[in-house]
Design an enzyme around this catalytic site. Structure first.
Site, mmCIF file in Angstrom:
data_model
loop_
_atom_site.group_PDB
_atom_site.id
_atom_site.type_symbol
_atom_site.label_atom_id
_atom_site.label_comp_id
_atom_site.label_asym_id
_atom_site.label_seq_id
_atom_site.Cartn_x
_atom_site.Cartn_y
_atom_site.Cartn_z
ATOM 1 N N GLY A 161 0.822 -1.192 0.000
ATOM 2 C CA GLY A 161 0.000 0.000 0.000
ATOM 3 C C GLY A 161 0.864 1.252 0.000
ATOM 4 C CB CYS A 162 0.212 4.682 -1.188
ATOM 5 S SG CYS A 162 -1.483 4.866 -0.571
ATOM 6 C CE1 TYR A 163 -1.750 8.153 3.751
ATOM 7 C CE2 TYR A 163 -3.485 6.557 3.394
ATOM 8 C CZ TYR A 163 -3.077 7.866 3.477
ATOM 9 O OH TYR A 163 -3.975 8.887 3.282
ATOM 10 C CB THR A 179 5.423 2.390 0.291
ATOM 11 O OG1 THR A 179 4.855 1.235 -0.342
ATOM 12 C CG2 THR A 179 6.756 2.719 -0.359
ATOM 13 C CB SER A 180 5.415 6.781 3.069
ATOM 14 O OG SER A 180 4.294 6.772 3.932
#
Lengths: 347, 347, 347, 347
Positions: free
Chosen positions: D150-152, D154-155
């Protein structure tokens, strides 16, 4: 007879909001708008939305004359610059509301350490009142010198006040993550406010060292009854107005959402400008933009034992000019909401 | 006794602005807010900025009952849907202000050609008044049925009115290039209003065939005293509120800027809501956002013999809800500015 | 061996785009990046997106040295400042591509009248080529001195070229209404680029007197074979990148949309960077952002007898740095699309 | 011979980024683009930036045929819908990279509890690899089934990995406060992505219950070697692209900034796509927009004993399509950076 108002620093964003709000306030009369940059220009050349509403010219500052003309003086100035204003205002027996940082601290050392300047009138700190009406209403009512809170502190303190007052959270666990629109940086020019740098961008700044940190800690500490150290991180969001703070703290013991909400309901029952939103609705900056409200909602996360409080304000109104007018109303025994009892604009 | 107001389509953006403005209007009382989508929900769940200001629930429409309860009905509906409302309102002897297109045209054929539907009550078009107070104030004052102008037409017509009234420009040369914020498209969902599609984007749409074209031509024609055909191109700008129109026309004969400005000054001298800005300041949407003003400035370009008029409005206020309230004030012989005499928000 | 490139004014937005594009160009090597403001700083401190891609330091300008190191020099400087660069480059037998206005005009009087400065090397205007490849490809290929077009002119000229070349429109009726993102104003600081002033705002500026007007007229005149005078109005849109121009002209005689589209198809059949979009799709800035394309669509309005052309570019790429690289490719007999053959980013 | 790629869900934002990246990838060939909404339309009608770059039509999904045509299948679908795709791909011996949540979890119960659906092929979870190359490069290289992060997550994971790997922070104190642009919500329509609702607004959502929480906890737990429970709050920011995460954790013992930075330097020394920015520069979304980079900077706050990590990605690239291509490169033993080695766009 109307209250005569002088505004120093009237052409910054906070100053211009003061002008807008006070030009429609039923009990005030603007007698002097001063500015460093636009002396001699008509105010509405600098702020064309006020064309036909404000017909005064911007003046350069002549401090003794301005204080003498006015009953109450507002200043929206860089830190350090409000101190001579306070001195002159008090000398002439006038009231002074400072939108900057010079009179927010009880302790000169804290101010000097974070702002890296000497406080040249520390004796005034004792009579200055921290102008958060929801915490210090009585003292403000009888004050002549008010240090209007910073924008971030307003949102964080109002978000946490009920929990700290009742001792419900572990004071060492507080993390305040705040996001601000760009008007909070003022109308001055820097690469950091260039449209193309801010638009389509999100960034943190001054991590761990923003000057609003000790101000938040001072007031939270009063509520908690013990000294507090928190993590505070400000962020810049590509929008004009608004601050949203997301504040985390560990509950000392398990509580249900209903229990926590009921603490907030009791605490803010009589506060016109703090709105505990109904269950299912979270604060958002758009719902307060253009108004003097602070919307607050606590969320309980049973997995982590933390409460997460979301609070939202318009940084230029409840975070600056609106709160300053609210303080003025208190200082003159006017209805606290006078000139401020309108909802904001949406969308 | 206050005027009882019913709003049909209260949860669209124009409807919600009506609710906001009228909830603070000293002479009105909101008696019914209807909506197609949110029946039964409290209004402030749908528009949280109005929490503590509007405590009514959204209702589903029961037309006869709503008309019977209200003195004046506002409708913000897709075209075609206001016709039965008008019929019922007039049957019960009530006033009706339509924010849609159903009662803006003198000529049913024009309506039917551009809107691709039959007008089922063409007999009402005769008594309907086009609700642009600056052009039709007297008729509006005695009307029961008002067709509130479109947002683009308001900005274009007010921009050109002085020139056409005095026959100063060649009517065949008018080009109106308009740029609108996204709230003009309403709160309904479509790819065209998806944030990621609009943000960082600028585009034209409906080139040469937007439905506001014949409305503009009708009213400009009245001013010019001859039928007019213009080029009108609407554009979508990545912002919430505001329309800026740039209108080009050939001067029939050479005129100086001073001469043209003096025509505008005379024409708008007594219009509270139209502001001819001082020399050196051009209209911008931000200076009118949140207000009922239309800012106008003509520029003379001696190289081309054209006059270029820039006009700006808040599309939801002077372009919709504010103008509707201005019309209501006229219809009830109230001061035209009642509830509308505040400047906007900047920045 | 790679082409050695020097960039003067590398830390403005157009300069930084040159750096980005050329750092990935297979046939170039960046040898010198100069700047007025950041001498000594590493380039990626000034533009962190290029961290790990560009490891050079910004240098202060030493003109003879820079020219001596480089094969081709690009300058993105305020007008007037590129003249000594051109002189030095030509003296040393190097190529020079100027992104400013100093070498765009055939006629020094026009330059001097609109830019209010004397042109100190008018003799160079004769060998300078206006760097719009779609019009002057052959001359560019053999040129040593190229005046890269302005951003607005690129969009307007490419929009009208087919119509004027074929003499299809009345040259006295052209109105060009252009809308630009903020990066077009550069990275310099002014109130006009302050985020809070631009965001949620739309405005026109320099009405009837923008300096791109004579540049557009010069090139349109060449296409039309007669001198032209047009109305040109630039506007500022709250977005970073992109220009959309809406251009109006009267058709000399009736034409169908199909006829007009077929003229455009023929004209741009072999132009990689100009895309005539398929029927039903209009240009929008988002579809070209990040690319060197100009999207164009003509619309015929039979009611008014006008054709309305919509054209869109990325102002920093086809409107500045990308077009400059396209010119460099031509000057070095490289494939015209080298380093530029990528679509943009959406959304 | 090029790798044949099929994309399911190609017309969402993540899907369209896959199309854009892969259409320029030197080793891939797009053989099938499927979509639920636009079957039969040409892809560039749906995404006009790709006009002249992608000439395929969108197809409706015929799963066995698509899998048979392709060597590797990417799916960008709502959760639950990728399971049959995985089954068919594995049955036919093809590779599958899922951009959704169906194959991110080691433990079906966690998936079922947070996503509220049964996992109908739990046996595949064992062979699925969590596609974060910086953590699981070797496993990805030999995998046939990859669950792209997921994008969150990853960060957040890349932000904390060095600290957890070395056991430097107290795992019970982690607070991750993330802010996302709107494209992360996809191209589907809802009031939450309406421009006028998002623009000039900042809000939190799904506080304490976002579905990326258990995904973050799973991977952080692997790094820490113990199970973890964190506070995670996502927020919506008025911008198109980008996620910035601000992550807080208590250091187990005092460390200097230099010590902490040196841990990050060692950890990410060989990671092309993770950039530890030089001292004095903080991550911002604009510096990574358009690129596959994750910019990371840790800040030590000695007052609170916390480390605050700031990390930024482009949610559609490193947070979705770019990372998926990075995984594909690994799975095909291609250089990991192929097709991804370009900096982003600024501003």
């Amino acid at each position: 007879m109307k209250i005569k108002v002088g505004i120093i620093g009237a052409t910054g964003y906070a100053g211009a909001e003061l002008v807008r709000i006070l030009s429609a306030h039923p009990q005030t009369q603007l007698v002097s708008l001063t500015t460093q940059s636009y002396g001699g220009k008509s105010f509405c050349e600098v702020y064309p939305h006020l064309y036909k509403y404000v017909d005064q010219k911007c003046r350069e500052l002549d401090l003794p004359a301005l204080v003498s003309e006015a009953d109450v003086i507002f200043a929206a100035l860089p830190h350090g610059h409000a101190i001579p204003v306070a001195q002159e205002a008090l000398r002439q027996g006038k009231k002074f509301i400072d939108l900057g940082a010079d009179f927010r601290f009880d302790n000169r050392e804290v101010y000097e350490q974070w702002y890296k300047v000497e406080h040249t009138a520390p004796e005034l700190l004792e009579q200055a009142v921290y102008g958060l009406p929801e915490m210090h209403r009585d003292k403000i009512s009888s004050a002549s010198l008010v240090g209007n809170p910073g924008c971030y502190p307003t949102s964080v303190i109002l978000g946490l006040a009920p929990l700290l007052t009742h001792g419900l959270v572990d004071t060492g666990t507080v993390v305040a993550d705040s996001k601000s629109g760009v008007s909070g940086a003022g109308r001055g020019l820097s690469l950091g406010v260039h449209f193309a740098e801010v638009n389509e961008n999100f960034r943190a700044y001054n991590v761990g060292m923003h000057r609003h940190t000790p101000e938040i800690e001072q007031e939270l500490g009063k509520l908690a009854g013990e000294s507090m150290v928190i993590s505070f991180t400000p962020h810049l969001t590509p929008m004009n107005r608004g601050i949203l703070s997301t504040v985390y703290a560990k509950l000392k013991q398990e509580m249900t959402l209903e229990q926590v909400r009921s603490v907030y309901e009791d605490y803010y029952r009589n506060e016109y400008f703090v709105r505990l939103l109904p269950p299912g609705i979270l604060p958002q900056t758009k719902a307060v933009a253009g108004s003097n409200h602070c919307d607050v909602v606590p969320v309980v996360d049973p997995r982590t034992g933390r409460v997460v409080v979301i609070s939202a304000i318009d940084n230029l109104i409840k975070g600056a000019a609106g709160q300053a007018v609210q303080n003025m109303n208190l200082m003159y025994d006017l209805p606290e909401t006078m000139g401020l009892d309108k909802p904001g604009l949406y969308p």
